[in-house]
Scaffold this active site. Structure first.
Site, PDB file in Angstrom:
ATOM      1  N   TRP A  71       0.837  -1.212   0.000  1.00 17.87           N
ATOM      2  CA  TRP A  71       0.000   0.000   0.000  1.00 17.87           C
ATOM      3  C   TRP A  71       0.859   1.244   0.000  1.00 17.87           C
ATOM      4  CZ3 TRP A  71      -4.212  -1.433  -1.892  1.00 17.87           C
ATOM      5  CH2 TRP A  71      -4.854  -2.612  -1.489  1.00 17.87           C
ATOM      6  N   ASP A  79      -1.420   7.194   5.908  1.00 14.40           N
ATOM      7  CA  ASP A  79      -2.465   6.222   5.604  1.00 14.40           C
ATOM      8  C   ASP A  79      -2.592   5.339   6.849  1.00 14.40           C
ATOM      9  OD1 ASP A  79      -4.014   4.082   4.807  1.00 14.40           O
ATOM     10  OD2 ASP A  79      -2.738   3.505   3.105  1.00 14.40           O
ATOM     11  N   LYS A 119     -11.480  -1.553   7.545  1.00 11.19           N
ATOM     12  CA  LYS A 119     -10.562  -2.348   8.361  1.00 11.19           C
ATOM     13  C   LYS A 119     -10.834  -2.169   9.857  1.00 11.19           C
ATOM     14  CE  LYS A 119      -8.115  -3.337   4.550  1.00 11.19           C
ATOM     15  NZ  LYS A 119      -7.276  -2.303   3.922  1.00 11.19           N
TER      16      LYS A 119
END
Ligand SMILES: *Cc1c(COP(=O)(O)O)cnc(C)c1O
Length: 357
Positions: free
Chosen positions: A102, A169, A193
């Protein structure tokens, strides 16, 4: 219905009581005899949901004044693009810490915008550690980090101190532990999440950091568009925001971030202790950098995989198959996963060692 121990990496487990309330809202929301899904997002009832969700974020994370809370769409993957659009100056420079897939994807999106400096990377060891001792260029427009690496099971235990704007993030560890929002110019986190269902993404934005790039930003990608309209520039993903609000309320009612941090530490300790003590398993992440959210581990002897898989499946455990980039197993222990579910997995691992060790 027998209880499933849900270790899914995302979308992932949500509190049962939240799911129940959410399902009721689909039929009859707030006793309106209308579904949440069939009323205007500008109705009083939904405007209150949005306001409540925003105030819960502020309260749970102690967000200081001068920050805006947005619930937008596009996931973290569109966030990767919004970051350079909103924070990198024309002919500017941005610094990234490459700690996984990511993080790498975030960095890739910035490349068309200016000079992208990768300050450090753990790619050499398949991202099984968090690089340390790197230098952050003081003339970059921002430094971007990924606080938890969902796929590889590593987590930043300390936020690097940094003299330039810091952007994070936090998709897979937001609300899992205390953070100091004032360290960041911007935090973003996909809901699915640790906060709610897929479909919305949370942005926590320092207002004074925006509008400095000299770029023309497409309307929908401009964070200022959404701040001006209080996250209602266009139709927001009403259901995802409602369920996120319910989950944040659940967190608050149970004792907030302080409570969940303790519980998450207990869960992680329980599982990592077993991974280290059990002769048949080993962890894949560097011990000091292990994630409290996603524990990655493998069998020392791959030929026992079928036997182990049969045992955890028989115990009603779901979702611990590892990501294809790491193999083995990944147990995701997000906020809503109870300690008892971790105990069930640990008991299976112990029984497995007795039988095959
Ligand atoms: C899952 C994940 C993403 C991707 O999120 P999408 O909402 O699917 O775009 C980005 N970053 C991290 C850390 C993630 O865990």
């Amino acid at each position: 219905m027998s209880k499933v121990h849900n270790y899914s990496a995302g979308p992932c487990i949500l509190p049962q009581e939240v799911l129940k309330k959410a399902s009721e809202s689909v039929i009859n929301f707030n006793n309106l005899n209308l579904s949440l899904l069939e009323i205007s997002h500008r109705s009083k009832d939904f405007v209150e949901v949005m306001a409540k969700a925003q105030s819960l974020v502020k309260e749970l994370l102690n967000v200081p004044d001068g920050y805006s809370i947005l619930f937008l769409q596009g996931g973290a993957s569109l966030g990767f693009l919004k970051v350079p659009y909103n924070y990198m100056k024309v002919n500017g420079k941005a610094a990234y810490l490459n700690t996984g897939t990511w993080a790498n994807n975030a960095q890739k999106e910035a490349k068309g915008f200016g000079d992208v400096i990768e300050v450090a990377s753990s790619k050499d060891k398949n991202y099984n550690y968090i690089p340390k001792g790197y230098t952050i260029p003081s003339d970059a427009d921002y430094f971007h980090i990924t606080t938890n690496n969902t796929i590889f099971g590593t987590q930043l235990k300390e936020i690097p101190s940094c003299s330039i704007p810091l952007i994070a993030d936090m998709s897979s560890d937001i609300f899992s532990k205390k953070i100091d929002v004032s360290q960041f110019d911007m935090i973003y986190a996909g809901a699915q999440k640790n906060m709610g269902p897929a479909g919305t993404i949370l942005y926590i934005v320092k207002d004074s950091a925006l509008g400095k790039t000299g770029r023309t930003i497409p309307t929908m990608l401009d964070l200022q568009t959404h701040i001006k309209k209080e996250s209602m520039f266009n139709t927001p993903p009403v259901f995802s925001i409602y369920v996120s609000m319910l989950t944040l309320q659940w967190l608050k009612d149970n004792g907030g971030v302080e409570w969940i941090e303790k519980r998450n530490n207990q869960k992680a300790d329980l599982l990592y202790n077993e991974i280290d003590a059990n002769p048949l398993f080993e962890g894949t992440a560097n011990v000091a950098d292990r994630s409290n959210m996603n524990a990655t581990f493998v069998l020392k002897n791959e030929s026992l995989a079928d036997e182990f898989n049969n045992m955890w499946q028989a115990a009603n455990i779901s979702g611990i198959k590892g990501h294809r980039d790491v193999g083995g197993y990944r147990a995701s222990m997000y906020n809503a996963l109870p300690l008892e579910s971790v105990q069930v997995l640990v008991d299976v691992m112990k029984a497995f060692a007795v039988k095959f060790g």
